[in-house]
Design an enzyme around this catalytic site. Structure first.
Site, PDB file in Angstrom:
ATOM      1  N   CYS A 137     -84.601 -81.670  25.547  1.00 53.90           N
ATOM      2  CA  CYS A 137     -84.068 -80.603  24.694  1.00 53.90           C
ATOM      3  C   CYS A 137     -82.575 -80.405  24.950  1.00 53.90           C
ATOM      4  O   CYS A 137     -82.184 -79.726  25.908  1.00 53.90           O
ATOM      5  CB  CYS A 137     -84.835 -79.314  24.942  1.00 53.90           C
ATOM      6  SG  CYS A 137     -84.168 -77.949  23.972  1.00 53.90           S
ATOM      7  N   CYS A 140     -81.399 -76.800  24.906  1.00 55.96           N
ATOM      8  CA  CYS A 140     -81.718 -76.002  26.091  1.00 55.96           C
ATOM      9  C   CYS A 140     -80.805 -76.376  27.257  1.00 55.96           C
ATOM     10  O   CYS A 140     -80.359 -75.515  27.993  1.00 55.96           O
ATOM     11  CB  CYS A 140     -83.154 -76.252  26.559  1.00 55.96           C
ATOM     12  SG  CYS A 140     -84.341 -76.380  25.261  1.00 55.96           S
ATOM     13  N   ASP A 141     -80.559 -77.671  27.438  1.00 55.14           N
ATOM     14  CA  ASP A 141     -79.933 -78.130  28.681  1.00 55.14           C
ATOM     15  C   ASP A 141     -78.523 -78.691  28.514  1.00 55.14           C
ATOM     16  O   ASP A 141     -77.867 -79.004  29.513  1.00 55.14           O
ATOM     17  CB  ASP A 141     -80.829 -79.207  29.328  1.00 55.14           C
ATOM     18  CG  ASP A 141     -82.207 -78.652  29.637  1.00 55.14           C
ATOM     19  OD1 ASP A 141     -82.291 -77.464  29.973  1.00 55.14           O
ATOM     20  OD2 ASP A 141     -83.190 -79.401  29.524  1.00 55.14           O
TER      21      ASP A 141
END
Ligand code: NDP
Length: 312
Positions: A137, A140-141
């Site tokens: 992701c 997200c990261d």
């Protein structure tokens, strides 16, 4: 069984399909309960701007879109619960549904809208470096890789979108593509090819990762299995998977017919599964389109199918 909570329709999953089903059911005055799962709002909460969902001329942030859908369902009176469904006994009516934590409830009908989960290559190094440079992701990261070098695996729309997104944070992005072409839409291909920070490695597979303190590089092979086969390494700080998704059907315990890829098979032209009273909508039953707008439409269809089924 008398003490258990009962609902006319249990909706499992909180993506566009689940929320839309809830909106339609409450507006039809059918009592329903939606179990939201681990990732409230589903896959779209992990993406950036969504430009192809009608109604938003400037595009809309994925998280915001899902929050709007949830709020709309709640405002209309839909009931939601956090938690995971771990099993459904379909041998009896009403169905007996078990949640994580062991609680049980009953339902006359079920709409499965559990979506799909990111796939991994299956390399032991993906597990070894989980949380230390391996991610599925970018949204997200990606933040952790500002001014660093990253690689994205895959040649579809997700991979291109993630590579493009990461290129605004990282200093360089490799896009590792196993074939000699991208499968993504023309618009996404163009965006990636015109991006100077993205280097596309065609005909390339990943065979391993290395690094003493998290991911420091990847072992790659070009033209695998041919006489031009060539091994080489790239230095990277982050390794992002974007190779598609697996439908979330394990909890059904083999009671529903699935296709060879694990997607729920729908009977005929509606959202009914092979088990009477169980319907499916969204990515869990859609190996082809896999779009938010299609999932939302699936949720609408499933709600109408449930209504007709209950009326019968
Ligand atoms: P896709 O299935 O479209 O693409 C998966 C990619 O990963 C392919 O390039 C595939 O290669 C590659 N791949 C699969 N397995 C492996 C493996 N083991 N090793 C290396 N590469 C592998 O998945 P996406 O998640 O990209 O997209 C899913 C759907 O969602 C599509 O319909 C897409 O159009 C849609 N989507 C739309 C978006 C938008 O419109 N904004 C954004 C994101 C997704 P190969 O081609 O060789 O099979």
């Amino acid at each position: 069984m008398t003490d258990m909570q009962h609902t006319k329709c249990l909706i499992i999953g909180s993506g566009p399909a689940g929320y839309t089903a809830a909106i339609y059911l409450v507006r039809s005055a059918i009592d329903c309960l939606l179990i939201e799962g681990l990732q409230v709002g589903g896959q779209l909460t992990q993406t950036t701007t969504i430009e192809n969902f009608p109604g938003f001329p400037e595009g809309i942030d994925g998280f915001q879109l899902m929050d709007h859908m949830r709020q709309q369902a709640v405002n209309l009176g839909a009931k939601m619960r956090s938690g995971l469904v771990t099993g459904i006994d379909m041998s009896q009516r009403p169905f007996v549904v078990t949640l994580d934590g062991g609680e049980q409830m009953t339902a006359d009908t079920v709409i499965v809208a559990t979506g799909a989960t990111a796939k991994y290559l299956g390399l032991p190094d993906e597990t070894k470096y989980a949380g230390q440079g391996v991610s599925a992701c970018a949204t997200c990261d990606g933040f952790f890789y500002r001014k660093k070098v990253v690689a994205v695996v895959g040649g579809g729309d997700t991979a291109c979108e993630e590579a493009d997104y990461l290129s605004h944070l990282a200093s360089k992005v490799y896009l590792i593509v196993r074939k000699d072409y991208l499968r993504a839409s023309e618009a996404m291909q163009q965006r990636v090819k015109e991006n100077e920070k993205i280097e596309i490695l065609f005909n390339t597979n990943t065979v391993g990762l290395f690094g003493d303190n998290g991911v420091e590089g990847a072992h790659l092979v070009r033209f695998k299995g041919t006489d031009q086969e060539e091994m080489f390494d790239i230095a990277i700080d982050g390794f992002f998977l974007a190779i598609g998704h697996r439908p979330n059907t394990e909890f059904l315990g083999g009671q529903i017919d699935l296709d060879e890829q694990g997607y729920i098979k729908l009977e005929g032209h509606n959202t009914a599964t092979n088990v009477e009273g169980v319907f499916a909508a969204g990515d869990v039953a859609d190996p082809h389109y896999r779009q938010a707008i299609v999932a939302a439409a699936g949720g609408c269809r499933a709600a109408i199918d449930v209504k007709e089924y209950l009326n019968r």
